[in-house]
Design a protein around this motif. Structure first.
Motif, mmCIF file in Angstrom:
data_model
loop_
_atom_site.group_PDB
_atom_site.id
_atom_site.type_symbol
_atom_site.label_atom_id
_atom_site.label_comp_id
_atom_site.label_asym_id
_atom_site.label_seq_id
_atom_site.Cartn_x
_atom_site.Cartn_y
_atom_site.Cartn_z
ATOM 1 N N THR A 225 69.111 -19.634 52.173
ATOM 2 C CA THR A 225 69.972 -19.219 52.285
ATOM 3 C C THR A 225 69.707 -17.728 53.387
ATOM 4 N N CYS A 226 68.513 -17.675 53.510
ATOM 5 C CA CYS A 226 68.388 -15.813 54.561
ATOM 6 C C CYS A 226 69.045 -16.587 55.893
ATOM 7 N N PRO A 227 68.807 -17.350 56.713
ATOM 8 C CA PRO A 227 69.069 -18.094 57.374
ATOM 9 C C PRO A 227 70.477 -18.724 57.988
ATOM 10 N N ILE A 228 71.526 -18.924 56.985
ATOM 11 C CA ILE A 228 72.878 -19.331 56.626
ATOM 12 C C ILE A 228 73.261 -17.641 57.241
ATOM 13 N N ILE A 229 72.478 -16.802 56.294
ATOM 14 C CA ILE A 229 74.034 -15.624 55.898
ATOM 15 C C ILE A 229 74.181 -14.669 57.340
ATOM 16 N N THR A 230 72.133 -14.898 58.182
ATOM 17 C CA THR A 230 72.496 -14.131 59.965
ATOM 18 C C THR A 230 72.688 -15.721 60.724
ATOM 19 N N LEU A 231 72.489 -16.433 60.404
ATOM 20 C CA LEU A 231 72.981 -17.443 61.748
ATOM 21 C C LEU A 231 74.045 -18.316 61.805
ATOM 22 N N ARG A 232 74.550 -18.367 60.692
ATOM 23 C CA ARG A 232 76.126 -19.280 60.105
ATOM 24 C C ARG A 232 76.460 -18.499 59.572
ATOM 25 N N PRO A 233 77.284 -17.122 59.586
ATOM 26 C CA PRO A 233 77.263 -16.717 58.026
ATOM 27 C C PRO A 233 78.341 -17.371 57.403
ATOM 28 N N GLU A 234 79.171 -17.927 59.016
ATOM 29 C CA GLU A 234 80.903 -19.006 58.083
ATOM 30 C C GLU A 234 80.452 -19.534 56.621
ATOM 31 N N ALA A 235 78.955 -20.618 56.974
ATOM 32 C CA ALA A 235 78.539 -21.298 55.980
ATOM 33 C C ALA A 235 79.148 -22.719 55.321
ATOM 34 N N ASP A 236 79.612 -22.878 57.089
ATOM 35 C CA ASP A 236 80.721 -24.023 57.168
ATOM 36 C C ASP A 236 79.714 -25.524 57.448
ATOM 37 N N LEU A 237 78.674 -25.593 57.588
ATOM 38 C CA LEU A 237 77.686 -26.399 58.054
ATOM 39 C C LEU A 237 77.489 -27.513 57.151
ATOM 40 N N PRO A 238 77.071 -28.550 56.785
ATOM 41 C CA PRO A 238 76.792 -29.125 55.967
ATOM 42 C C PRO A 238 75.113 -29.258 56.309
ATOM 43 N N ILE A 239 74.434 -29.074 55.019
ATOM 44 C CA ILE A 239 72.437 -29.017 56.115
ATOM 45 C C ILE A 239 71.867 -30.101 54.919
ATOM 46 N N VAL A 240 70.695 -30.560 55.249
ATOM 47 C CA VAL A 240 69.632 -30.779 55.060
ATOM 48 C C VAL A 240 69.108 -30.413 54.310
#
Lengths: 296, 119
Positions: free
Chosen positions: A132-147
């Motif tokens: 979640t740290c790189p989601i917060i820093t790099l993609r704070p919208e958290a809108d992309l699906p992940i693996v």
């Protein structure tokens, strides 16, 4: 086939969220510079226009425990709840919910098993700050699906450093053979020198600035041979007792490729640890947008 | 000696807000209760399917009962677990980062190689 549009390696500093959102007297003096660096780093992902994020991190004794400890684990679920009570308590991290890219998870598991990695999997995974740290820093919208892909850098016995590199190379091969036209970014987080719960913790700098300098050089220049010739499970104790998290950087060097010079390198010397940010564009550097530039 | 059981205590207490406070206020009583009631529970199994063989060594029990994080480090408890739980219990009593820096100072007599943490 899918396109690997960005490879990103980063430290995951759980204090960033609180530092960057704090106001007034609570805002630490280094927060503004940190936010500037993160904002520039974020642009390196945005410009790649990814559809899917493969996220490499390491569970910090949250869901994975010593009675049943996998070495490498791939999440395969439609959703991932995120962050844990002790991360809210200590770091002020918010609870999050991320979508999963389940077909890519299935592909990585099947093909990864057939490629010689006995990957564990989880159909219900609550992820922690390593992802979640790189989601917060790099993609704070958290809108992309992940693996999510978890590695064991934490609970010995650990896999050898070369195994992390090999897995990184395999992850790249599998993404590039994934049928479809999705644009995939791989984001992995680890540490440079780090001490947690030991005598060198929470100093003015990371516990071993010389290791950090050499590590940044290895990563930025893609010097896997040099890195692998010097880094062992034993040697990683010397820079700090939590430095085995550096093996996730080595995994990302495997994704980026032997000799692959990073297209973007930045660092920030903080108390306790050095931050380090790297981006590679395997498919070529995207056109410069209006919002920023890539500084190699 | 059971580094695993030390870690299991730190892990199971750390993830439970009520147990964090109970251990802060009554360390010896919490350790006694936990060893009797919780030490043998397999975390993902029904209670009747508990283990039968886990117990602390005396030195481990005393280290936990006295909040002695220096001794826990010496015994090879996982440093991340110890640090996280002790921050939760005692950071509030200090200036910002004061507890973490005192923690480092109290461990200053350790040199490499640190105690083994393998379980």
């Amino acid at each position: 086939m899918a396109k690997l549009v960005a490879v990103i390696a980063s430290t995951h500093h759980p204090f960033y969220y609180r530092a960057s959102t704090a106001q007034g007297e609570d805002r630490p003096p280094f927060a503004d510079e940190w936010v500037r660096k993160i904002t520039a780093f974020r642009e390196t992902l945005t410009r790649a226009r990814p559809d899917v994020l493969v996220m490499v991190g390491s569970d910090h004794f949250h869901q994975l425990w010593l009675d049943n400890m996998p070495q490498f684990l791939v999440g395969k679920a439609p959703f991932y709840d995120a962050n844990w009570y002790n991360e809210e308590r200590e770091f002020g991290l918010p609870r999050m919910l991320l979508r999963g890219q389940e077909d890519l998870s299935a592909y990585l598991l099947r093909e990864g098993l057939d490629a010689g990695f006995d990957l564990a999997y989880s159909n219900e995974l609550r992820i922690d700050h390593s992802i979640t740290c790189p989601i917060i820093t790099l993609r704070p919208e958290a809108d992309l699906p992940i693996v999510p892909i978890y590695t064991n850098i934490f609970a010995p016995p650990l896999p050898q450093p070369k195994r992390f590199v090999q897995l990184g190379r395999t992850i790249r091969q599998l993404i590039e053979s994934w049928p479809g036209d999705q644009r995939v970014a791989v984001i992995g987080t680890g540490h440079l020198s780090l001490e947690l719960g030991g005598p060198r913790q929470f100093g003015e700098h990371g516990p071993d600035p010389e290791f950090d300098r050499r590590a940044v050089e290895w990563i930025g220049s893609g010097d896997l041979a040099g890195c692998l010739s010097e880094v062992t499970l034993d040697s990683l104790h010397a820079p700090g007792n939590a430095t085995h998290g550096f093996m996730d950087f080595m995994l990302m060097m495997g994704v980026a490729g032997d000799g692959a010079k990073a297209d973007y390198v930045d660092t920030l010397d903080l108390f306790h640890t050095m931050e380090a940010y790297f981006t590679w564009y395997p498919d070529g550097v995207p056109a410069v947008g209006e919002q920023g530039t890539v500084a190699a | 000696m059971s580094r695993y059981l030390l870690n299991k205590f730190l892990y199971t207490v750390d993830r439970d807000p009520a147990l964090v406070e109970r251990y802060r206020e009554d360390p010896r009583g919490t350790v006694t209760w936990w060893e009797a009631e919780r030490a043998n529970q397999i975390l993902n199994c029904h209670v009747p399917e508990a283990s039968t063989w886990l117990r602390f060594a005396d030195v481990e029990r005393e280290a936990l009962a006295s909040h002695d994080y220096v001794k826990l480090f010496e015994l090879g408890a996982h440093p991340f677990l110890t640090l996280t739980l002790f921050i939760a219990m005692f950071e509030r009593d200090h200036e910002p980062l004061g507890f973490q820096q005192e923690y480092a100072r109290r461990l200053a007599h350790f040199s490499l190689p640190y105690p083994d943490i393998a379980t």
